[in-house]
Design a protein around this motif. Structure first.
Motif, PDB file in Angstrom:
ATOM      1  N   ILE A  33       0.662  -1.066  -0.551  1.00 47.96           N
ATOM      2  CA  ILE A  33      -0.684   0.157   0.228  1.00 47.96           C
ATOM      3  C   ILE A  33       0.791   1.026  -0.347  1.00 47.96           C
ATOM      4  O   ILE A  33       2.199   1.189   0.495  1.00 47.96           O
ATOM      5  N   VAL A  34       0.681   2.269  -0.807  1.00 50.17           N
ATOM      6  CA  VAL A  34       1.029   3.574  -1.086  1.00 50.17           C
ATOM      7  C   VAL A  34       0.728   4.824  -0.344  1.00 50.17           C
ATOM      8  O   VAL A  34      -0.607   4.354  -0.795  1.00 50.17           O
ATOM      9  N   ASP A  35       0.814   5.296  -0.668  1.00 49.70           N
ATOM     10  CA  ASP A  35       0.383   7.075   0.027  1.00 49.70           C
ATOM     11  C   ASP A  35       1.196   7.993  -1.124  1.00 49.70           C
ATOM     12  O   ASP A  35       2.151   7.990  -0.128  1.00 49.70           O
ATOM     13  N   LEU A  36       0.361   8.922  -2.103  1.00 50.69           N
ATOM     14  CA  LEU A  36       0.889   9.785  -2.350  1.00 50.69           C
ATOM     15  C   LEU A  36       0.738  11.172  -2.454  1.00 50.69           C
ATOM     16  O   LEU A  36       1.346  12.194  -2.751  1.00 50.69           O
ATOM     17  N   ASP A  37       0.680  11.605  -0.795  1.00 44.12           N
ATOM     18  CA  ASP A  37       0.379  12.494  -0.057  1.00 44.12           C
ATOM     19  C   ASP A  37       1.807  13.045   0.003  1.00 44.12           C
ATOM     20  O   ASP A  37       1.012  14.210   1.220  1.00 44.12           O
ATOM     21  N   PHE A  38       3.123  12.132   0.624  1.00 40.82           N
ATOM     22  CA  PHE A  38       4.062  12.557   1.325  1.00 40.82           C
ATOM     23  C   PHE A  38       4.958  13.379   0.814  1.00 40.82           C
ATOM     24  O   PHE A  38       5.512  13.703  -0.052  1.00 40.82           O
ATOM     25  N   ARG A  39       5.968  14.287   1.637  1.00 42.72           N
ATOM     26  CA  ARG A  39       6.829  15.263   0.786  1.00 42.72           C
ATOM     27  C   ARG A  39       8.160  14.446   1.484  1.00 42.72           C
ATOM     28  O   ARG A  39       8.319  13.218   2.520  1.00 42.72           O
ATOM     29  N   ALA A  40       9.311  14.128   0.667  1.00 43.66           N
ATOM     30  CA  ALA A  40      10.926  13.851   0.936  1.00 43.66           C
ATOM     31  C   ALA A  40      11.231  14.513   2.492  1.00 43.66           C
ATOM     32  O   ALA A  40      10.865  15.933   2.438  1.00 43.66           O
ATOM     33  N   ARG A  41      12.179  13.905   2.470  1.00 40.99           N
ATOM     34  CA  ARG A  41      13.339  14.837   3.901  1.00 40.99           C
ATOM     35  C   ARG A  41      14.172  14.890   4.490  1.00 40.99           C
ATOM     36  O   ARG A  41      14.776  15.960   4.169  1.00 40.99           O
ATOM     37  N   ILE A  42      15.383  14.358   2.129  1.00 37.71           N
ATOM     38  CA  ILE A  42      16.450  14.080   2.531  1.00 37.71           C
ATOM     39  C   ILE A  42      16.773  16.128   2.075  1.00 37.71           C
ATOM     40  O   ILE A  42      15.887  16.137   1.435  1.00 37.71           O
ATOM     41  N   GLU A  43      17.700  16.704   2.992  1.00 37.52           N
ATOM     42  CA  GLU A  43      17.591  17.533   2.343  1.00 37.52           C
ATOM     43  C   GLU A  43      17.805  17.925   0.871  1.00 37.52           C
ATOM     44  O   GLU A  43      16.825  19.760   0.558  1.00 37.52           O
ATOM     45  N   GLU A  44      18.755  17.788  -0.227  1.00 42.86           N
ATOM     46  CA  GLU A  44      18.740  18.535  -1.540  1.00 42.86           C
ATOM     47  C   GLU A  44      16.977  18.034  -2.165  1.00 42.86           C
ATOM     48  O   GLU A  44      16.845  18.061  -3.325  1.00 42.86           O
TER      49      GLU A  44
ATOM     50  N   ALA B  50      13.701  17.726   0.128  1.00 40.71           N
ATOM     51  CA  ALA B  50      12.881  18.292   1.234  1.00 40.71           C
ATOM     52  C   ALA B  50      11.979  18.996   0.571  1.00 40.71           C
ATOM     53  O   ALA B  50      11.921  20.179  -0.121  1.00 40.71           O
ATOM     54  N   ARG B  51      10.831  18.466   0.678  1.00 40.95           N
ATOM     55  CA  ARG B  51       8.903  18.766   0.906  1.00 40.95           C
ATOM     56  C   ARG B  51       8.804  18.965  -0.739  1.00 40.95           C
ATOM     57  O   ARG B  51       7.979  19.076  -1.050  1.00 40.95           O
ATOM     58  N   GLN B  52       9.722  17.956  -1.421  1.00 46.55           N
ATOM     59  CA  GLN B  52       9.273  17.569  -2.895  1.00 46.55           C
ATOM     60  C   GLN B  52       8.085  16.592  -3.278  1.00 46.55           C
ATOM     61  O   GLN B  52       8.519  15.513  -2.055  1.00 46.55           O
ATOM     62  N   HIS B  53       7.435  16.283  -3.547  1.00 45.31           N
ATOM     63  CA  HIS B  53       6.772  15.223  -3.434  1.00 45.31           C
ATOM     64  C   HIS B  53       7.608  13.880  -3.480  1.00 45.31           C
ATOM     65  O   HIS B  53       8.404  13.739  -4.562  1.00 45.31           O
ATOM     66  N   MET B  54       6.715  12.534  -3.175  1.00 43.72           N
ATOM     67  CA  MET B  54       7.291  11.433  -3.030  1.00 43.72           C
ATOM     68  C   MET B  54       5.929  10.523  -2.576  1.00 43.72           C
ATOM     69  O   MET B  54       5.100  10.977  -2.474  1.00 43.72           O
ATOM     70  N   VAL B  55       6.351   9.188  -3.559  1.00 44.47           N
ATOM     71  CA  VAL B  55       5.580   8.195  -2.903  1.00 44.47           C
ATOM     72  C   VAL B  55       5.296   7.470  -1.699  1.00 44.47           C
ATOM     73  O   VAL B  55       7.084   7.301  -1.551  1.00 44.47           O
TER      74      VAL B  55
END
Lengths: 217, 69
Positions: free
Chosen positions: A101-112, A114-119
């Motif tokens: 099961i995946v969620d499509l509303d999360f944001r990335a955490r790695i600094e480079e 950060a806050r970009q969309h991800m699965v």
């Protein structure tokens, strides 16, 4: 009335762990009632058998499969009609070999990134007979987890997220995500049961997919 | 996956925002609007369950509730 089948089926391949031969398989989206029935009829008894063996062998409980209490029917029912969650299953030999099961509303955490969309991979589990166990059990098919990670990356690419994915790992899978998948370990997450959080950048995703192509995955 | 097509009329200001966000997030306008729809549905579901949406600034110790229509 026949329950609805998957909306999408793609042909994939697993590997027989003993012979090394390719095994035809299918990637179903979303999880269907057939997959949940397999979980109830096949996975749960097999997990129970493994727990009995572990208990009889005196293996400490913290070393038992940490997904043993996951209830896929509950998880699936909780998705409702949400556009933010998607589910999938791997089928081979007529039986469900893995679910995700995946969620499509999360944001990335790695600094480079950060806050970009991800699965974000909420849950990923392979059938109990496809795992190596502490009591000597050998997997029947291999490549299921890697296949599902690859599909999550592909979904991330389709959505314009450049292959970015992330997940919280159960302790027994930390090594797999760090060393086999090549994800970055961002450490223990105090806000998520202290599970370690792993994330993949577009470059890592590309390397993962290239390794898959080279190995014929 | 089968898809359906619709025409969307936006004001110049709305289009400016859409283009700026598309650029910022490096997403096409279609993908950005799909993401916005997913997020809107999720927020709506959570609000219907009686939950509240906040923005929090940990550094300033500020927390502001987002009022949703």
């Amino acid at each position: 009335m026949t329950p609805p089948g998957p909306k999408s089926i793609s042909q994939v391949a697993l590997m027989d762990a003993v012979s090394g031969a390719g095994v035809p398989a299918e990637f179903w989206q979303p999880i269907t009632d057939k997959n949940l029935a397999d979980w109830e009829a096949h996975w749960r008894p097999a997990i129970q058998e493994q727990l009995v063996l572990l208990s009889d062998a005196g293996v400490e409980r913290h070393l038992w499969p940490q997904s043993r209490e996951w209830n896929w029917r509950k998880k699936h029912n909780a998705l409702g009609s949400s556009l933010s969650n998607e589910s999938a299953a791997v089928m081979a030999a007529g039986v469900t070999q893995g679910m995700m099961i995946v969620d499509l509303d999360f944001r990335a955490r790695i600094e480079e990134q950060a806050r970009q969309h991800m699965v974000y991979i909420d849950f990923l589990e392979v059938a109990p007979w496809n795992r190596r166990t502490l009591t000597g059990g050998a997997p029947r098919y291999v490549g299921i987890g890697t296949l599902m990670i690859g599909k999550a990356i592909q979904r991330s690419l389709e959505l314009g997220f450049k292959g970015r994915i992330g997940l919280h790992s159960l302790p027994q899978s930390n090594d797999y995500y760090a060393n086999q998948c090549g994800m970055r370990d961002l450490g223990s997450d105090a806000n998520y049961n202290k599970l370690r959080y792993f994330e993949m950048t577009p470059d890592m995703a590309e390397r993962f997919l290239m390794r898959g192509e080279r190995s014929g995955r | 996956m089968s898809k359906r097509t619709m025409t969307l009329n936006l004001s110049p200001e709305e289009m400016d925002v859409l283009e700026a966000l598309s650029l910022k997030k490096d997403l096409s306008k279609t993908l950005l609007l799909r993401q916005a729809l997913r997020l809107y549905q999720r927020v709506e579901e959570r609000l219907e369950r009686g939950e509240t949406l906040f923005f929090e600034d940990e550094a300033k110790k500020q927390k502001a509730e987002i009022m949703m229509l």
